[in-house]
Design a protein around this motif. Structure first.
Motif, PDB file in Angstrom:
ATOM      1  N   ARG A 139       1.198  66.993  48.479  1.00  0.00           N
ATOM      2  CA  ARG A 139       0.793  67.643  49.494  1.00  0.00           C
ATOM      3  C   ARG A 139      -0.550  66.861  50.014  1.00  0.00           C
ATOM      4  O   ARG A 139       0.150  66.108  50.894  1.00  0.00           O
ATOM      5  CB  ARG A 139      -0.758  69.644  49.103  1.00  0.00           C
ATOM      6  N   ASP A 140      -0.093  65.708  48.740  1.00  0.00           N
ATOM      7  CA  ASP A 140      -1.181  64.703  49.158  1.00  0.00           C
ATOM      8  C   ASP A 140      -0.795  63.487  49.447  1.00  0.00           C
ATOM      9  O   ASP A 140      -1.348  63.105  50.451  1.00  0.00           O
ATOM     10  CB  ASP A 140      -2.171  64.956  47.837  1.00  0.00           C
ATOM     11  N   LEU A 141       0.170  63.236  49.078  1.00  0.00           N
ATOM     12  CA  LEU A 141       1.615  62.554  49.634  1.00  0.00           C
ATOM     13  C   LEU A 141       1.703  62.537  50.706  1.00  0.00           C
ATOM     14  O   LEU A 141       1.698  61.332  51.729  1.00  0.00           O
ATOM     15  CB  LEU A 141       2.546  62.411  47.992  1.00  0.00           C
ATOM     16  N   LEU A 142       2.385  63.708  51.386  1.00  0.00           N
ATOM     17  CA  LEU A 142       2.617  64.012  52.865  1.00  0.00           C
ATOM     18  C   LEU A 142       1.393  63.835  54.085  1.00  0.00           C
ATOM     19  O   LEU A 142       1.748  62.972  54.682  1.00  0.00           O
ATOM     20  CB  LEU A 142       3.374  65.803  53.259  1.00  0.00           C
ATOM     21  N   ARG A 143      -0.094  64.048  53.247  1.00  0.00           N
ATOM     22  CA  ARG A 143      -1.280  63.886  54.132  1.00  0.00           C
ATOM     23  C   ARG A 143      -1.683  62.004  54.142  1.00  0.00           C
ATOM     24  O   ARG A 143      -2.021  61.728  55.124  1.00  0.00           O
ATOM     25  CB  ARG A 143      -2.412  64.162  53.656  1.00  0.00           C
ATOM     26  N   SER A 144      -1.257  61.965  53.143  1.00  0.00           N
ATOM     27  CA  SER A 144      -1.664  60.290  53.176  1.00  0.00           C
ATOM     28  C   SER A 144      -0.452  59.055  53.897  1.00  0.00           C
ATOM     29  O   SER A 144      -0.725  57.784  54.377  1.00  0.00           O
ATOM     30  CB  SER A 144      -1.612  59.387  51.765  1.00  0.00           C
ATOM     31  N   ALA A 145       1.145  60.164  53.639  1.00  0.00           N
ATOM     32  CA  ALA A 145       1.715  58.824  53.779  1.00  0.00           C
ATOM     33  C   ALA A 145       2.556  59.267  55.265  1.00  0.00           C
ATOM     34  O   ALA A 145       3.901  58.167  54.887  1.00  0.00           O
ATOM     35  CB  ALA A 145       2.252  58.229  52.428  1.00  0.00           C
ATOM     36  N   GLY A 146       3.220  60.304  54.823  1.00  0.00           N
ATOM     37  CA  GLY A 146       3.653  61.197  56.174  1.00  0.00           C
ATOM     38  C   GLY A 146       5.075  61.592  55.239  1.00  0.00           C
ATOM     39  O   GLY A 146       4.807  60.981  54.240  1.00  0.00           O
ATOM     40  N   TYR A 147       5.818  62.171  55.866  1.00  0.00           N
ATOM     41  CA  TYR A 147       7.411  62.472  55.774  1.00  0.00           C
ATOM     42  C   TYR A 147       7.975  61.231  55.240  1.00  0.00           C
ATOM     43  O   TYR A 147       9.241  61.212  54.489  1.00  0.00           O
ATOM     44  CB  TYR A 147       8.052  63.811  56.587  1.00  0.00           C
ATOM     45  N   ALA A 148       8.375  60.236  56.234  1.00  0.00           N
ATOM     46  CA  ALA A 148       9.005  58.946  56.182  1.00  0.00           C
ATOM     47  C   ALA A 148       8.474  57.944  55.153  1.00  0.00           C
ATOM     48  O   ALA A 148       9.865  57.338  54.455  1.00  0.00           O
ATOM     49  CB  ALA A 148       8.443  57.734  57.662  1.00  0.00           C
ATOM     50  N   HIS A 149       7.754  58.248  53.681  1.00  0.00           N
ATOM     51  CA  HIS A 149       7.056  58.385  52.672  1.00  0.00           C
ATOM     52  C   HIS A 149       7.298  58.705  51.885  1.00  0.00           C
ATOM     53  O   HIS A 149       6.927  58.669  50.752  1.00  0.00           O
ATOM     54  CB  HIS A 149       6.214  56.834  53.030  1.00  0.00           C
ATOM     55  N   PHE A 150       7.855  59.564  52.097  1.00  0.00           N
ATOM     56  CA  PHE A 150       7.518  60.908  51.044  1.00  0.00           C
ATOM     57  C   PHE A 150       9.076  60.995  49.883  1.00  0.00           C
ATOM     58  O   PHE A 150      10.181  60.795  50.380  1.00  0.00           O
ATOM     59  CB  PHE A 150       7.842  62.684  51.937  1.00  0.00           C
ATOM     60  N   SER A 151       8.696  61.096  49.199  1.00  0.00           N
ATOM     61  CA  SER A 151      10.229  61.113  48.012  1.00  0.00           C
ATOM     62  C   SER A 151       9.538  61.797  46.893  1.00  0.00           C
ATOM     63  O   SER A 151       8.634  61.638  46.163  1.00  0.00           O
ATOM     64  CB  SER A 151       9.757  59.197  47.398  1.00  0.00           C
ATOM     65  N   ILE A 152      10.740  61.787  45.716  1.00  0.00           N
ATOM     66  CA  ILE A 152      10.891  62.960  44.626  1.00  0.00           C
ATOM     67  C   ILE A 152      10.063  61.883  43.376  1.00  0.00           C
ATOM     68  O   ILE A 152       9.483  61.989  42.440  1.00  0.00           O
ATOM     69  CB  ILE A 152      11.973  63.553  44.184  1.00  0.00           C
ATOM     70  N   GLU A 153      10.760  60.685  43.469  1.00  0.00           N
ATOM     71  CA  GLU A 153       9.721  59.760  42.692  1.00  0.00           C
ATOM     72  C   GLU A 153       8.321  59.150  43.159  1.00  0.00           C
ATOM     73  O   GLU A 153       7.830  59.186  42.115  1.00  0.00           O
ATOM     74  CB  GLU A 153      10.839  58.493  43.634  1.00  0.00           C
ATOM     75  N   ARG A 154       8.207  58.982  43.995  1.00  0.00           N
ATOM     76  CA  ARG A 154       6.879  58.931  44.314  1.00  0.00           C
ATOM     77  C   ARG A 154       6.031  60.377  44.343  1.00  0.00           C
ATOM     78  O   ARG A 154       4.519  60.053  43.579  1.00  0.00           O
ATOM     79  CB  ARG A 154       6.334  59.228  45.691  1.00  0.00           C
ATOM     80  N   VAL A 155       6.499  60.981  44.197  1.00  0.00           N
ATOM     81  CA  VAL A 155       5.443  62.940  43.693  1.00  0.00           C
ATOM     82  C   VAL A 155       5.686  63.409  42.433  1.00  0.00           C
ATOM     83  O   VAL A 155       4.320  63.467  41.739  1.00  0.00           O
ATOM     84  CB  VAL A 155       6.411  64.075  44.412  1.00  0.00           C
ATOM     85  N   ALA A 156       6.856  61.976  41.989  1.00  0.00           N
ATOM     86  CA  ALA A 156       6.449  62.565  40.507  1.00  0.00           C
ATOM     87  C   ALA A 156       5.442  61.745  39.766  1.00  0.00           C
ATOM     88  O   ALA A 156       4.665  61.497  38.451  1.00  0.00           O
ATOM     89  CB  ALA A 156       7.863  62.626  39.958  1.00  0.00           C
ATOM     90  N   SER A 157       5.144  60.146  40.388  1.00  0.00           N
ATOM     91  CA  SER A 157       4.575  59.108  40.010  1.00  0.00           C
ATOM     92  C   SER A 157       2.815  59.580  40.267  1.00  0.00           C
ATOM     93  O   SER A 157       2.071  59.761  39.121  1.00  0.00           O
ATOM     94  CB  SER A 157       5.073  57.926  40.634  1.00  0.00           C
ATOM     95  N   ASN A 158       3.018  60.306  41.484  1.00  0.00           N
ATOM     96  CA  ASN A 158       1.229  60.567  41.435  1.00  0.00           C
ATOM     97  C   ASN A 158       0.786  61.845  40.427  1.00  0.00           C
ATOM     98  O   ASN A 158      -0.714  62.198  40.716  1.00  0.00           O
ATOM     99  CB  ASN A 158       1.337  61.133  43.157  1.00  0.00           C
ATOM    100  N   ALA A 159       2.104  62.407  40.686  1.00  0.00           N
ATOM    101  CA  ALA A 159       1.844  63.713  39.566  1.00  0.00           C
ATOM    102  C   ALA A 159       1.550  63.585  38.433  1.00  0.00           C
ATOM    103  O   ALA A 159       1.209  63.986  37.456  1.00  0.00           O
ATOM    104  CB  ALA A 159       2.925  64.854  39.983  1.00  0.00           C
ATOM    105  N   GLY A 160       2.509  62.291  37.593  1.00  0.00           N
ATOM    106  CA  GLY A 160       2.464  61.716  36.419  1.00  0.00           C
ATOM    107  C   GLY A 160       3.446  62.952  35.068  1.00  0.00           C
ATOM    108  O   GLY A 160       2.907  63.297  34.390  1.00  0.00           O
ATOM    109  N   VAL A 161       4.073  63.080  36.249  1.00  0.00           N
ATOM    110  CA  VAL A 161       5.625  63.853  35.869  1.00  0.00           C
ATOM    111  C   VAL A 161       6.490  63.157  35.903  1.00  0.00           C
ATOM    112  O   VAL A 161       6.598  62.191  36.703  1.00  0.00           O
ATOM    113  CB  VAL A 161       5.394  65.365  36.013  1.00  0.00           C
ATOM    114  N   SER A 162       7.949  63.696  34.537  1.00  0.00           N
ATOM    115  CA  SER A 162       9.195  63.285  35.098  1.00  0.00           C
ATOM    116  C   SER A 162       9.923  63.776  36.377  1.00  0.00           C
ATOM    117  O   SER A 162       9.257  64.350  36.724  1.00  0.00           O
ATOM    118  CB  SER A 162       9.903  63.085  34.289  1.00  0.00           C
ATOM    119  N   LYS A 163      10.596  63.135  37.107  1.00  0.00           N
ATOM    120  CA  LYS A 163      11.480  63.184  38.231  1.00  0.00           C
ATOM    121  C   LYS A 163      12.008  64.818  37.646  1.00  0.00           C
ATOM    122  O   LYS A 163      12.142  65.922  38.062  1.00  0.00           O
ATOM    123  CB  LYS A 163      12.607  62.611  38.546  1.00  0.00           C
TER     124      LYS A 163
END
Length: 215
Positions: free
Chosen positions: A32-56
């Motif tokens: 949710r935070d990634l979509l708010r800050s970067a938008g769909y164009a920069h939304f990816s599972i890799e970035r979500v995993a990194s921001n959440a501190g978990v593995s893909k």
């Protein structure tokens, strides 16, 4: 030695048991935070995993695709703007639905989630099918049941085109949401409701229809 994020460690510790709810929420929050800050164009599972501190892998165990994750974000708290099919009054229920929807779509975070979900569906048939079966079909079925119930109460004309009426109700909301050419506000809701009800031949309410005639 690399130290694991607490959410990731808890998730691994819970293997073979129900998945750790803290990890689940950490992923949703990061997405949710990634979509708010970067938008769909920069939304990816890799970035979500990194921001959440978990593995893909932790994400894919819960959501097999990016679209499935977006759909869960969309569905969070959705009952407030779903049509109640057994509502006793058509006008009141449609007004409640429209106002609940307006409040939701005017939340910038949720609006970005919905637009991202629609964008993903254009290129991924799995996401498109998920939207159809979990969002579109259930809402239309609820709307149809509401119209049929109103028809039995003689609130609407017996020969109305239910499917087209549902298109008239849902279509303008999506059009304004996706193209942002005009506001989605109370005035829009009032005019849309008036148009839909006039199409359904509900110029008078049930109370008006049952009021004794003066002599």
């Amino acid at each position: 030695m690399t130290r694991s994020h607490p959410a990731e460690a808890a998730d691994r510790a819970g293997r073979g048991r129900p998945r750790n709810p803290q990890t689940h929420e950490a992923i949703l929050t990061a997405a949710r935070d990634l979509l708010r800050s970067a938008g769909y164009a920069h939304f990816s599972i890799e970035r979500v995993a990194s921001n959440a501190g978990v593995s893909k892998a932790s994400i894919y165990r819960r959501w097999p695709t990016k679209g499935a994750l977006l759909l869960d974000l969309y569905m969070a708290g959705i009952p407030g703007d779903v049509i109640t099919p057994d509502a006793p009054n058509l006008r009141e229920e449609l007004h409640r639905y429209l106002m609940a929807t307006i409040r939701r779509v005017n939340d910038d975070s949720w609006r970005e989630i919905l637009r991202s979900l629609v964008a993903e569906a254009q290129y991924d048939t799995t996401t498109s099918d998920l939207i159809k079966h979990k969002v579109i079909i259930p809402r239309r079925e609820a709307g149809l049941r509401l119209l049929l119930s109103a028809q039995r109460r003689r609130e609407i004309a017996p020969d109305c085109d239910h499917e087209l009426v549902l298109d008239m109700l849902f279509g303008p909301l999506w059009y304004r949401l996706l193209f942002d050419h005009a506001p989605i506000d109370e005035d829009f809701a009032a005019r849309l409701l008036s148009l839909v009800l006039s199409t359904l031949n509900t110029g008078t309410s049930r109370a008006d229809a049952t009021e004794p005639t003066s002599h």
